[in-house]
Design a protein around this motif. Structure first.
Motif, short mmCIF file in Angstrom:
data_model
loop_
_atom_site.label_atom_id
_atom_site.label_comp_id
_atom_site.label_asym_id
_atom_site.label_seq_id
_atom_site.Cartn_x
_atom_site.Cartn_y
_atom_site.Cartn_z
N UNK A 148 0.96 -1.34 0.05
CA UNK A 148 -0.07 -0.03 0.04
C UNK A 148 0.89 1.23 -0.08
N UNK A 149 0.51 2.29 -0.61
CA UNK A 149 0.75 3.57 -0.26
C UNK A 149 0.49 4.06 1.05
N UNK A 150 1.61 4.60 1.82
CA UNK A 150 1.35 5.00 3.26
C UNK A 150 1.92 6.26 3.34
N UNK A 151 1.00 7.19 4.15
CA UNK A 151 1.45 8.29 4.17
C UNK A 151 0.34 9.33 4.89
N UNK A 152 0.26 10.69 4.75
CA UNK A 152 -0.62 11.50 5.31
C UNK A 152 -0.93 12.56 3.95
N UNK A 153 -2.28 13.05 4.16
CA UNK A 153 -2.67 14.16 3.36
C UNK A 153 -2.81 15.42 4.24
N UNK A 154 -3.04 15.16 5.56
CA UNK A 154 -3.06 16.23 6.40
C UNK A 154 -2.11 15.88 7.71
N UNK A 155 -1.73 16.86 8.58
CA UNK A 155 -1.31 16.53 9.71
C UNK A 155 -1.69 17.20 10.90
N UNK A 156 -1.55 16.66 11.98
CA UNK A 156 -2.29 17.03 13.26
C UNK A 156 -3.61 17.10 13.60
N UNK A 157 -3.99 17.72 14.58
CA UNK A 157 -5.41 17.58 14.65
C UNK A 157 -5.79 18.93 15.55
N UNK A 158 -6.89 19.44 15.25
CA UNK A 158 -7.29 20.85 16.07
C UNK A 158 -7.93 20.50 17.41
N UNK A 159 -8.39 19.42 17.66
CA UNK A 159 -8.84 18.97 18.92
C UNK A 159 -7.75 18.73 19.88
N UNK A 160 -8.19 18.63 21.25
CA UNK A 160 -7.35 18.59 22.30
C UNK A 160 -8.00 17.29 23.23
N UNK A 161 -8.25 16.32 22.88
CA UNK A 161 -9.01 15.43 23.54
C UNK A 161 -8.03 14.61 24.64
N UNK A 162 -8.58 14.51 25.82
CA UNK A 162 -7.47 14.10 27.02
C UNK A 162 -6.97 12.90 26.75
N UNK A 163 -7.63 11.82 25.99
CA UNK A 163 -7.05 10.56 25.88
C UNK A 163 -6.34 10.56 25.06
N UNK A 164 -5.84 11.46 24.13
CA UNK A 164 -5.12 11.31 22.82
C UNK A 164 -4.01 12.35 22.90
N UNK A 165 -2.85 11.78 22.31
CA UNK A 165 -1.43 12.62 22.31
C UNK A 165 -1.30 13.26 21.18
N UNK A 166 -2.02 13.28 20.04
CA UNK A 166 -1.87 14.03 18.91
C UNK A 166 -1.47 15.53 19.09
N UNK A 167 -2.00 16.23 19.75
CA UNK A 167 -1.88 17.52 19.95
C UNK A 167 -0.36 17.74 20.60
N UNK A 168 0.21 16.94 21.30
CA UNK A 168 1.73 16.86 21.70
C UNK A 168 2.61 16.68 20.64
N UNK A 169 2.28 15.62 19.99
CA UNK A 169 3.32 15.05 18.97
C UNK A 169 3.19 16.08 17.73
N UNK A 170 1.95 16.82 17.43
CA UNK A 170 1.94 17.58 16.23
C UNK A 170 0.72 18.62 16.55
N UNK A 171 1.57 19.63 17.13
CA UNK A 171 0.88 20.77 17.50
C UNK A 171 0.26 21.43 16.62
N UNK A 172 0.71 21.73 15.37
CA UNK A 172 0.23 22.42 14.19
C UNK A 172 -0.78 21.66 13.32
N UNK A 173 -2.01 21.94 13.02
CA UNK A 173 -3.00 21.19 12.02
C UNK A 173 -2.49 21.85 10.89
N UNK A 174 -2.21 20.90 10.04
CA UNK A 174 -2.06 21.38 8.43
C UNK A 174 -3.11 20.58 7.56
N UNK A 175 -4.03 21.41 7.02
CA UNK A 175 -5.19 20.70 6.57
C UNK A 175 -5.03 20.30 5.23
N UNK A 176 -3.97 20.56 4.53
CA UNK A 176 -3.61 19.92 3.09
C UNK A 176 -2.11 19.85 2.88
N UNK A 177 -1.96 18.40 2.63
CA UNK A 177 -0.64 18.41 2.21
C UNK A 177 -0.37 18.05 0.74
#
Length: 467
Positions: A148-177
């Motif tokens: 499979x092709x594997x990758x991203x078409x966006x990066x990060x997430x604008x949410x700050x859900x307490x059970x998720x670490x995405x906002x720590x790892x990718x603090x900037x939301x990029x809505x199109x790559x």
């Protein structure tokens, strides 16, 4: 000068390939270095002088095997810690803890979008490089997704859900790559791939979602498109947000080869909106769905069962195939998997769910009769199943065998108080040795009789001694 580069993934179990290491491999090969991959550690690598060693990390509950791996490579380089770089999810979430445990301070947090993070001086953006699909050639470890092709078409997430670490790892939301350049480069280097797997964390938050879908259509991932005479699939692997998805999204998704559509159902509070969105999926002909079911997080076992049952009922009503994938919540800084969200969950209940899922290989099948036997046809039946001893729970067939019927008769013969005492004994004595000791002290004959089932290979005193 050509350098020897070693890429390491600790020996925890994982089916997906380490994407970050695959991109690092492309980077170092591009600048003329020699690259090798190893899973865990391999003694034949001791005979090479390594200029750099990159060690990836995954979940924080892989703490011990990851730290042990880092320490092994620290010894390999004879304490020259400037040769070692650590990255990945755990590294980003527990940087200070990892430094204190290993003494390695070259720990990269988040996305590798600047080579200065690894003390290189050039303009390459490693995160935007294609993965090296040849990295695992000649190794014994087999990963999925390499077709499979594997990758991203966006990066990060604008949410700050307490059970998720995405906002720590990718603090900037990029809505199109823009996925098309990545696909072309992979085609040129490794040939066309059968499927497309995107790891976007919240793709529906993108204001350019319609452009993303157009890109997928342009690169050959329209509905029913084939390659090598096989249907192609698109998988938004991290799922879509049930709160965000709307009719326009479903209209767009129905045009591509989405299979499965993954939708999270994290709380029973989302019941109405979830059912509404599943019906919209059915209306637009999206029949294959996968469902992340978070449990052990601000819910009860009964609510967990209700969410699973909702999927069974929707399958039956709408002619769908929704596969549920229960996911136990573990805190972002937990170094093992033992966390229990008390008081509604306890060790026996969490372990009971895990026992069922082990038999089912992690997923909940869409068939109603299969579900009713595995999880019970009512929430009360489910709670009874969670009390079962492992020897019975994991060996149930389509019909109850004699041992299960006998256990049920004894269980239903207990008072509510006795059931609480049974649960307390099981939760507070998790090894066979301590459980055997605890049982030997039980005076209640009914409890002694039923507790026998939890230690079938132990020889206990006869019950008559306590009459």
């Amino acid at each position: 000068m050509k350098r020897n580069i070693l890429l390491v993934e600790p020996a925890y179990k994982t089916k997906f390939p380490p994407l970050g290491l695959m991109k690092l491999s492309t980077y170092h090969k591009t600048i003329g270095d020699s690259v090798r991959f190893v899973k865990g550690w391999n003694h034949d690598i001791e005979y090479t002088s390594w200029n750099r060693i990159y060690i990836t990390t995954l979940f924080t509950y892989h703490w011990k095997v990851t730290v042990d791996t880092i320490k092994w490579y620290k010894e390999l380089v004879k304490g020259d810690i400037n040769k070692i770089y650590i990255g990945g999810i755990m590294a980003g979430l527990m940087r200070q803890e990892l430094w204190r445990a290993t003494g390695i301070d070259q720990i990269v947090k988040g996305i590798l979008n600047d080579t200065k993070l690894i003390k290189e001086n050039n303009s390459y953006i490693i995160d935007e490089m294609i993965p090296d699909y040849s990295l695992f050639d000649g190794t014994q470890h087999k990963y999925t997704l390499l077709d499979s092709y594997i990758g991203y078409s966006t990066r990060g997430c604008p949410n700050r859900c307490p059970f998720c670490g995405v906002h720590e790892l990718e603090p900037e939301f990029i809505d199109y790559k823009g996925i098309k350049p990545l696909i072309k480069k992979i085609d040129d280097s490794f040939g066309k791939k059968q499927h497309l797997v995107l790891f976007d964390n919240n793709i529906l938050a993108s204001r350019k979602f319609e452009i993303l879908i157009s890109d997928l259509l342009d690169i050959g991932f329209g509905k029913n498109e084939r390659i090598n005479n096989k249907l192609r699939h698109v998988d938004f692997n991290q799922g879509v947000d049930v709160r965000l998805i709307n009719e326009k999204h479903f209209e767009l998704l129905s045009k591509i080869a989405i299979n499965p559509l993954r939708i999270a159902f994290d709380s029973i509070k989302l019941k109405k909106i979830y059912e509404k969105k599943i019906r919209l999926a059915a209306r637009y002909g999206i029949e294959n769905l996968s469902n992340y079911i978070l449990y052990n997080y601000k819910d009860t076992p009964e609510e967990f069962w209700q969410r699973l049952k909702i999927n069974i009922d929707l399958n039956k009503e709408l002619g769908l195939k929704i596969y549920s994938f229960p996911m136990k919540y573990i805190p972002l800084n937990a170094t093992d998997r033992t966390y229990i969200d008390e008081p509604f969950w306890n060790w026996q209940f969490v372990r009971g769910v895990q026992r069922i899922l082990n038999v089912m290989k992690g997923s909940v099948m869409p068939q109603e009769d299969f579900f009713n036997r595995a999880f019970g046809s009512t929430a009360d039946e489910f709670m009874t199943i969670l009390h079962m001893p492992e020897s019975i729970l994991m060996n149930r067939g389509r019909e109850a065998k004699t041992e299960e019927v006998d256990w049920l008769n004894k269980y239903f013969g207990l008072t509510n108080g006795e059931r609480k005492e049974l649960l307390s004994i099981l939760c507070n004595n998790r090894s066979k040795k301590t459980l055997a000791t605890a049982i030997s002290k039980v005076q209640n004959i009914k409890l002694r009789n039923i507790l026998d089932y939890y230690l079938p290979d132990y020889s206990l005193p006869l019950f008559e001694e306590y009459e």
